[in-house]
Design a protein around this motif. Sequence first.
Motif, mmCIF file in Angstrom:
data_model
loop_
_atom_site.group_PDB
_atom_site.id
_atom_site.type_symbol
_atom_site.label_atom_id
_atom_site.label_comp_id
_atom_site.label_asym_id
_atom_site.label_seq_id
_atom_site.Cartn_x
_atom_site.Cartn_y
_atom_site.Cartn_z
ATOM 1 N N GLU A 176 0.753 -1.163 0.118
ATOM 2 C CA GLU A 176 -0.177 0.053 0.021
ATOM 3 C C GLU A 176 1.043 1.295 0.087
ATOM 4 O OE1 GLU A 176 -3.261 0.412 -0.079
ATOM 5 O OE2 GLU A 176 -3.543 -1.602 -0.500
ATOM 6 N N GLN A 177 1.937 1.357 0.856
ATOM 7 C CA GLN A 177 2.916 2.339 0.695
ATOM 8 C C GLN A 177 3.433 2.541 -0.495
ATOM 9 O OE1 GLN A 177 5.689 2.130 3.983
ATOM 10 N NE2 GLN A 177 5.331 4.174 4.609
ATOM 11 N N ASP A 191 -1.047 11.368 8.311
ATOM 12 C CA ASP A 191 0.080 10.870 8.867
ATOM 13 C C ASP A 191 0.134 9.396 8.410
ATOM 14 O OD1 ASP A 191 0.646 13.278 10.161
ATOM 15 O OD2 ASP A 191 -0.380 12.906 11.876
ATOM 16 N N GLN A 192 -0.095 8.968 7.373
ATOM 17 C CA GLN A 192 -0.104 7.486 7.137
ATOM 18 C C GLN A 192 0.952 6.690 7.209
ATOM 19 O OE1 GLN A 192 -0.370 6.096 2.754
ATOM 20 N NE2 GLN A 192 -2.603 5.636 3.234
ATOM 21 N N GLU A 193 1.956 7.270 6.896
ATOM 22 C CA GLU A 193 3.316 6.475 7.093
ATOM 23 C C GLU A 193 3.430 5.997 8.673
ATOM 24 O OE1 GLU A 193 6.846 7.503 5.080
ATOM 25 O OE2 GLU A 193 5.996 8.523 3.651
ATOM 26 N N LYS A 194 3.436 7.176 9.593
ATOM 27 C CA LYS A 194 3.448 6.885 11.226
ATOM 28 C C LYS A 194 2.406 5.919 11.643
ATOM 29 C CE LYS A 194 5.297 10.952 12.926
ATOM 30 N NZ LYS A 194 5.099 12.324 14.074
ATOM 31 N N PHE A 195 1.252 6.045 10.886
ATOM 32 C CA PHE A 195 0.038 5.109 11.377
ATOM 33 C C PHE A 195 0.441 3.578 10.844
ATOM 34 C CE2 PHE A 195 -4.142 3.316 12.244
ATOM 35 C CZ PHE A 195 -4.457 4.237 13.288
ATOM 36 N N GLY A 227 -11.968 6.042 5.662
ATOM 37 C CA GLY A 227 -10.993 6.701 4.872
ATOM 38 C C GLY A 227 -9.944 5.758 4.246
ATOM 39 N N ASN A 228 -8.901 6.409 3.444
ATOM 40 C CA ASN A 228 -7.929 5.412 2.757
ATOM 41 C C ASN A 228 -6.973 4.732 3.628
ATOM 42 O OD1 ASN A 228 -9.263 6.348 0.334
ATOM 43 N ND2 ASN A 228 -7.817 8.058 0.431
ATOM 44 N N THR A 229 -6.735 5.369 4.621
ATOM 45 C CA THR A 229 -5.464 4.720 5.436
ATOM 46 C C THR A 229 -6.295 3.364 6.110
ATOM 47 O OG1 THR A 229 -4.416 6.407 5.776
ATOM 48 C CG2 THR A 229 -3.951 4.909 7.462
ATOM 49 N N SER A 230 -7.498 3.862 6.652
ATOM 50 C CA SER A 230 -8.406 2.719 7.325
ATOM 51 C C SER A 230 -8.564 1.446 6.237
ATOM 52 C CB SER A 230 -9.619 3.103 7.991
ATOM 53 O OG SER A 230 -9.365 4.371 9.101
ATOM 54 N N HIS A 231 -8.960 1.744 5.170
ATOM 55 C CA HIS A 231 -9.248 0.814 4.242
ATOM 56 C C HIS A 231 -7.908 -0.074 4.043
ATOM 57 C CE1 HIS A 231 -9.730 -0.980 -0.029
ATOM 58 N NE2 HIS A 231 -10.770 -1.283 0.379
ATOM 59 N N SER A 232 -6.694 0.601 3.812
ATOM 60 C CA SER A 232 -5.512 -0.289 3.559
ATOM 61 C C SER A 232 -5.161 -0.955 4.693
ATOM 62 C CB SER A 232 -4.437 1.092 3.394
ATOM 63 O OG SER A 232 -4.447 1.749 2.192
#
Length: 754
Positions: free
Chosen positions: A44-45, A605-609, A655-660
């Motif tokens: 995903e990243q 803050d996707q990378e941190k999460f 949201g996108n991060t949650s889905h990933s």
Amino acid sequence: MGENRNVILDDSAQKLFEELGGIEKRKKYKAGKPDRLAESLQAEQRKLDNQRVWLIKAIHLLSSYFLDARFLKSADTEKDLFQEFVQSLTKLSDISAKNPTILVRLRGFPSDPNTAENVDYEILCGSVTVDFDIIPGIIKRLGFRMSHLSDQARRAFGVLLDQGLYNIYLELPGRMPAKLQQLRSALQIISRFGEAAKAGEPIVFERKGRQARMPVIFDEKSKPDPNLTLVAGLNGLKPEAMRALVNKIDAWMQRSAAKRSGQHYISIFNAIYGVKSLRQKLLKPPIEVNSVRWLMADQEQEVFSKEKAHVAKLVVENYGHSPQQTVRVLKSVYGNDFDRINSQHLGQRLHLSSNLLTTIGKKPQDQEIKNEVMGNIKTRLELVRDEVYEDLQIGPTEDRDATDPKASLFGRLHTRVHKMVSFFKRRSSTRQKMKTIVYKAINFDAQDYDTLAKDFDISVDDAKDLIEMLKECFNAEGRFIRGAFARIMPAFAPYERKVFEFLWHYLKEAIHQKDRIAFLNSLQVLTARMQQPKRAFRILLADFCRQPDRVGFSDSKALMLAILIIRKYNKELIDIEITPEDVLLVKEELDKEVAKYAAWKIDQDQEKFFEKIQTVHVKLKEVLDAGDPSAQPIPLRYLMGLEREAYIFLTLIGGNTSHSVLTSAIQEYGNPQSEMYRLKQSQTYLHAVLQNLRVVIRGLGRVGRSVDLAALNEIRTQSQAFIQLGQGSKHEEAIINIMQWVEKSRESILQKGG
């Protein structure tokens, strides 16, 4: 299982490790097969990195229009550049169908002290953000073939700064020929604007397949205006018609400025498209440059108050000659990163905001503008970490001699700013004293009580009473007395937010370990009673992500409290060890504003999460593979619960991060051959592992998309393999229940058509 965290390297070794990507702060899980969740998150990243690559390329090509404007008079050369630019925008349109815009803006203060100011831009497209600091990580993940990204970004940002462009807002055209032609005309106009304005010559560009000539258009103060020139050029308006329109809008804005309510506009350009009749008649340019509102707002539809509009205009009038100074001054008042800045940047911002205050007049109506500035400064100083204040050296007031040896590097401060920041410095010292309240060793003086009174907006006597109430919550040995806390909780109501912030930050680690659960449960009750919980939510979310390479005992409670806030008040969620799974069914009772903020924040803050989730999962697998889980520093039961809380939290906010994260988790938990089911303690804790699988499946039913149907279908075909993982009728019933949720989640996704 242990690791040496006290490694000291000499300079050459340290440099080598940094070049190779640094020392790992957490132990990598090294069982037989790779971790599926981590692999999926990394994929995903990489997907996100590919989007960032296209963003960098698009801005690099956009900057070429400005750098090579004099060479683009060759129709073929310009056409080739435009086609390449459109290719990058088409890719981004596919990525960001719901947010088809790009915003490039100067930040003013680099987040990394090693980043040069001339490349301190950020690019935003939907939930994707790129800045210069993030590029080394992209290159590391995607490989050496992407090493050109640094040069492309440095060149593009340097060109924008040289051209005096502190932001560019661009609407992606998609594949519509008319939109593409409008974009090409706009690029020709905007890239030739500066040269034409200096030479006093018309701009030559192509409109609807024919060559056109457009004189530079001036604003209400007779200054060349690129955005108004775009309006005239794309709509084929003659100069005299534009002058009449500018004068009419200016007069209307002045009348509107006398009104306190309603929308207030910063520029003639923004006001034109705020008038419905004009918005319907005039084609809006797909490009907008140097719009001050994009330095002060992240949302296109944000309504500016009269005072905020005045501040923006004042800054442009006084600092508009310098893009960097304009950005810095506005960020000193409206910046959204005060919770992350250091003492040096804080000192610089205080100096800038002080200078801004001195430019405001002394008429009665000017007091409202000063209050707007001071109110925003105070709101942001509230967010600054206490250790930053401890390191901050305050300059003298504007009334003190500048040669005074006590003057700081930042020069004299405005009297009101000096008074405000002095208070926050005192508050940080008082808060440090309050840490000892657990042991009743607190020794407050008159200034401490005065500081607390101002901080909580109460009288000094009430501040003393508050301290005494907090003391009552601990016995002589520093043990937490839950009953006392519950008894006096109603008295906290007038200042519940401040009490929550203090208790969470300063007592969650200092409190006796045996009392930690009782203490955090009491905080849970306090959280449920809060009338304005958004501030508490920000604190919890920031705390969870602050150390993404570590797992702390407060992490699980931070997520539980956050879920409680999103869920709104529900007494059934109070005083429990884990969040009940049925909270996933809640829809109408959610605080949608808080959930929307949370989704936006973790996307930023996707990378941190991602790293935090990986850290939790790796630690969980380490303990599952240990010979004696009970001997581990962090109990297995806690780690299982923490990961479960994370999945519930992400499901509720979306949201996108949650889905990933949820789709990555299904790769690990949804495969019966996964190592999650093959570790030393997997059989013993199989029920807990399957509970996490069920939560993820239910989560996908809520936030999943059509692409997730394949993973759910695969689980459905593996029912017999899941049954074979355990023994007994209870285990078989658990698998049947999971398969039923697979069907429900599939139906939910199909109904949404997502």
